[in-house]
Write a protein that holds these residues in place. Structure first.
Motif, PDB file in Angstrom:
ATOM      1  N   GLU A  34      97.202  17.248 146.594  1.00 28.33           N
ATOM      2  CA  GLU A  34      96.056  16.471 147.042  1.00 28.33           C
ATOM      3  C   GLU A  34      94.800  17.331 146.965  1.00 28.33           C
ATOM      4  N   ASN A  35      93.665  16.673 147.169  1.00 27.69           N
ATOM      5  CA  ASN A  35      92.380  17.360 147.199  1.00 27.69           C
ATOM      6  C   ASN A  35      91.514  16.625 148.218  1.00 27.69           C
ATOM      7  N   ASP A  36      90.947  17.341 149.167  1.00 31.28           N
ATOM      8  CA  ASP A  36      90.210  16.703 150.258  1.00 31.28           C
ATOM      9  C   ASP A  36      88.997  15.926 149.753  1.00 31.28           C
ATOM     10  N   GLU A  37      88.279  16.490 148.797  1.00 28.09           N
ATOM     11  CA  GLU A  37      87.092  15.805 148.272  1.00 28.09           C
ATOM     12  C   GLU A  37      87.478  14.506 147.575  1.00 28.09           C
ATOM     13  N   PHE A  38      88.519  14.568 146.732  1.00 28.24           N
ATOM     14  CA  PHE A  38      88.954  13.349 146.060  1.00 28.24           C
ATOM     15  C   PHE A  38      89.477  12.334 147.069  1.00 28.24           C
ATOM     16  N   GLU A  39      90.192  12.787 148.083  1.00 26.86           N
ATOM     17  CA  GLU A  39      90.755  11.866 149.060  1.00 26.86           C
ATOM     18  C   GLU A  39      89.655  11.123 149.813  1.00 26.86           C
ATOM     19  N   ALA A  40      88.551  11.787 150.116  1.00 30.75           N
ATOM     20  CA  ALA A  40      87.436  11.115 150.785  1.00 30.75           C
ATOM     21  C   ALA A  40      86.843  10.037 149.880  1.00 30.75           C
ATOM     22  N   TYR A  41      86.670  10.370 148.590  1.00 31.37           N
ATOM     23  CA  TYR A  41      86.169   9.388 147.620  1.00 31.37           C
ATOM     24  C   TYR A  41      87.151   8.236 147.483  1.00 31.37           C
ATOM     25  N   ARG A  91      89.376   7.052 149.681  1.00 27.10           N
ATOM     26  CA  ARG A  91      89.351   6.187 150.860  1.00 27.10           C
ATOM     27  C   ARG A  91      88.135   5.261 150.845  1.00 27.10           C
ATOM     28  N   GLU A  92      86.980   5.814 150.460  1.00 25.59           N
ATOM     29  CA  GLU A  92      85.762   5.004 150.400  1.00 25.59           C
ATOM     30  C   GLU A  92      85.885   3.891 149.365  1.00 25.59           C
ATOM     31  N   GLU A  93      86.427   4.232 148.191  1.00 23.76           N
ATOM     32  CA  GLU A  93      86.588   3.240 147.131  1.00 23.76           C
ATOM     33  C   GLU A  93      87.594   2.159 147.508  1.00 23.76           C
ATOM     34  N   LEU A  94      88.696   2.541 148.110  1.00 22.24           N
ATOM     35  CA  LEU A  94      89.699   1.552 148.486  1.00 22.24           C
ATOM     36  C   LEU A  94      89.150   0.593 149.525  1.00 22.24           C
ATOM     37  N   ALA A  95      88.372   1.105 150.474  1.00 18.18           N
ATOM     38  CA  ALA A  95      87.759   0.230 151.475  1.00 18.18           C
ATOM     39  C   ALA A  95      86.806  -0.764 150.813  1.00 18.18           C
ATOM     40  N   ARG A  96      86.038  -0.293 149.834  1.00 13.87           N
ATOM     41  CA  ARG A  96      85.119  -1.179 149.125  1.00 13.87           C
ATOM     42  C   ARG A  96      85.869  -2.250 148.335  1.00 13.87           C
ATOM     43  N   LEU A  97      86.955  -1.855 147.675  1.00 21.67           N
ATOM     44  CA  LEU A  97      87.711  -2.794 146.847  1.00 21.67           C
ATOM     45  C   LEU A  97      88.436  -3.834 147.688  1.00 21.67           C
ATOM     46  N   ILE A  98      88.873  -3.472 148.866  1.00 27.98           N
ATOM     47  CA  ILE A  98      89.516  -4.448 149.742  1.00 27.98           C
ATOM     48  C   ILE A  98      88.552  -5.599 150.041  1.00 27.98           C
ATOM     49  N   VAL A  99      87.298  -5.268 150.273  1.00 29.55           N
ATOM     50  CA  VAL A  99      86.285  -6.300 150.520  1.00 29.55           C
ATOM     51  C   VAL A  99      86.023  -7.103 149.250  1.00 29.55           C
ATOM     52  N   GLU A 100      85.847  -6.393 148.117  1.00 27.41           N
ATOM     53  CA  GLU A 100      85.522  -7.068 146.862  1.00 27.41           C
ATOM     54  C   GLU A 100      86.635  -7.987 146.382  1.00 27.41           C
ATOM     55  N   TYR A 101      87.887  -7.547 146.539  1.00 23.16           N
ATOM     56  CA  TYR A 101      89.019  -8.315 146.032  1.00 23.16           C
ATOM     57  C   TYR A 101      89.619  -9.262 147.069  1.00 23.16           C
ATOM     58  N   SER A 120      96.181   0.118 151.593  1.00 25.43           N
ATOM     59  CA  SER A 120      96.214   1.450 151.005  1.00 25.43           C
ATOM     60  C   SER A 120      97.059   1.442 149.740  1.00 25.43           C
ATOM     61  N   LEU A 121      97.145   2.610 149.105  1.00 27.22           N
ATOM     62  CA  LEU A 121      98.003   2.823 147.948  1.00 27.22           C
ATOM     63  C   LEU A 121      98.890   4.023 148.222  1.00 27.22           C
ATOM     64  N   PRO A 122     100.037   4.110 147.548  1.00 29.10           N
ATOM     65  CA  PRO A 122     100.898   5.290 147.733  1.00 29.10           C
ATOM     66  C   PRO A 122     100.203   6.548 147.240  1.00 29.10           C
ATOM     67  N   ARG A 123     100.474   7.662 147.892  1.00 29.32           N
ATOM     68  CA  ARG A 123      99.979   8.959 147.447  1.00 29.32           C
ATOM     69  C   ARG A 123     101.164   9.738 146.901  1.00 29.32           C
ATOM     70  N   LEU A 124     101.032  10.190 145.628  1.00 30.19           N
ATOM     71  CA  LEU A 124     102.142  10.877 144.976  1.00 30.19           C
ATOM     72  C   LEU A 124     101.764  12.315 144.636  1.00 30.19           C
ATOM     73  N   ASN A 125     100.823  12.480 143.749  1.00 35.10           N
ATOM     74  CA  ASN A 125     100.217  13.781 143.457  1.00 35.10           C
ATOM     75  C   ASN A 125      98.869  13.475 142.844  1.00 35.10           C
ATOM     76  N   LEU A 126      98.039  14.492 142.662  1.00 37.46           N
ATOM     77  CA  LEU A 126      96.642  14.244 142.326  1.00 37.46           C
ATOM     78  C   LEU A 126      96.475  13.535 140.988  1.00 37.46           C
ATOM     79  N   ASN A 129      95.832   5.936 139.351  1.00 36.06           N
ATOM     80  CA  ASN A 129      96.069   4.716 140.125  1.00 36.06           C
ATOM     81  C   ASN A 129      94.767   4.165 140.704  1.00 36.06           C
ATOM     82  N   LEU A 130      93.893   5.052 141.168  1.00 35.17           N
ATOM     83  CA  LEU A 130      92.615   4.586 141.697  1.00 35.17           C
ATOM     84  C   LEU A 130      91.793   3.914 140.602  1.00 35.17           C
ATOM     85  N   ILE A 131      91.718   4.536 139.431  1.00 33.81           N
ATOM     86  CA  ILE A 131      90.959   3.930 138.334  1.00 33.81           C
ATOM     87  C   ILE A 131      91.577   2.603 137.916  1.00 33.81           C
ATOM     88  N   SER A 132      92.879   2.506 137.988  1.00 31.23           N
ATOM     89  CA  SER A 132      93.552   1.252 137.652  1.00 31.23           C
ATOM     90  C   SER A 132      93.114   0.122 138.588  1.00 31.23           C
TER      91      SER A 132
END
Length: 248
Positions: free
Chosen positions: A34-41, A43-53, A98-104, A110-113
């Motif tokens: 994992e990477n803390d910076e990517f994980e913060a991004y 989480r923000e994107e997933l929250a936005r997509l939940i609203v959009e979708y 949320s989505l499963p976390r596997l490796n970076l 998966n996020l881009i998908s």
């Protein structure tokens, strides 16, 4: 498999179905849990997509997801049994938040998908024996799905990414392979799964007749940017479908 020597091709029958995509070979990556910076991004994107979708009928009506279902219908596969990976990911996001976390490496694609609703995947080149061919199956292929205890049979007439060695042209002693590494855009396999120690990968960014070329190119660019930022590595080969020359 030497990343610079990997060969990829697609048969005309698959192009006629309307499968489109961008395909990349990346070398020198440094995967990590994992990477803390990517994980913060993320989480923000997933929250936005939940609203959009989250609006009524999104999964049913989205043209990109509809395009994958149409591809499955054209090859005679049930969309109840064979759900395209982006639809499965978006459905899970809306259901669980949320989505499963596997490796970076996997978490990035998966996020881009889910952002694009395109089908993204990656395959460790350590597991590739021959050349990758996107073609229709004839039922003779070997298929060991990710997480399954043993291989499963495959129907003829599906489109699949196959690790393939031409037996007629193989030299004496060559291991002849006929292994599916991705069945449509539904199931990947044990043989080429991305691990913590993966350093080189073949990436799939696949669309359908409803996805314009610029959307696929943008997703592939984002994949390269995020992978390079958080895992390093460089693209050493690339192809587009409809086919252009390698690195074109």
């Amino acid at each position: 498999m030497d990343p610079a020597k990997l060969h990829f091709s697609v048969q005309p029958d698959v192009q006629k179905l309307g499968v489109t995509g961008r395909y990349l070979v990346t070398d020198g990556v440094h995967n990590q849990p994992e990477n803390d910076e990517f994980e913060a991004y993320r989480r923000e994107e997933l929250a936005r997509l939940i609203v959009e979708y989250g609006r009524e009928g999104f999964l049913r009506d989205d043209p990109v997801l509809t395009g994958f279902r149409d591809l499955h219908t054209r090859v005679g596969r049930s969309n109840r049994r064979f759900i395209a990976s982006p639809e499965a990911l978006v459905s899970r996001l809306l259901r669980t938040g949320s989505l499963p976390r596997l490796n970076l490496l996997v978490d990035i694609y998966n996020l881009i998908s889910v952002q694009t609703r395109l089908a993204l995947g990656a395959h460790d080149l350590v597991g590739i024996d021959g050349a990758i061919v996107l073609r229709l199956t004839d039922g003779s292929e070997s298929f060991h799905p990710l997480g399954a205890s043993e291989p499963e049979p495959v129907f003829p007439g599906e489109y699949a990414y196959i690790d393939s060695t031409d037996a007629a042209g193989a030299t004496v002693g060559t291991v002849v392979t006929n292994d599916i590494i991705c069945r449509m855009e539904v199931l990947q396999v044990e043989k080429t799964k991305i691990e913590a120690h993966t350093t080189a990968a073949f990436y799939i960014v696949q669309g359908n007749p409803n996805t314009p070329a610029d959307a696929i190119a943008a997703a592939a660019d984002q994949l390269q940017i995020l992978t390079r930022r958080y895992c390093g590595g460089e693209v050493v080969r690339s192809w587009s479908v409809p086919m252009s020359s390698p690195d074109g």
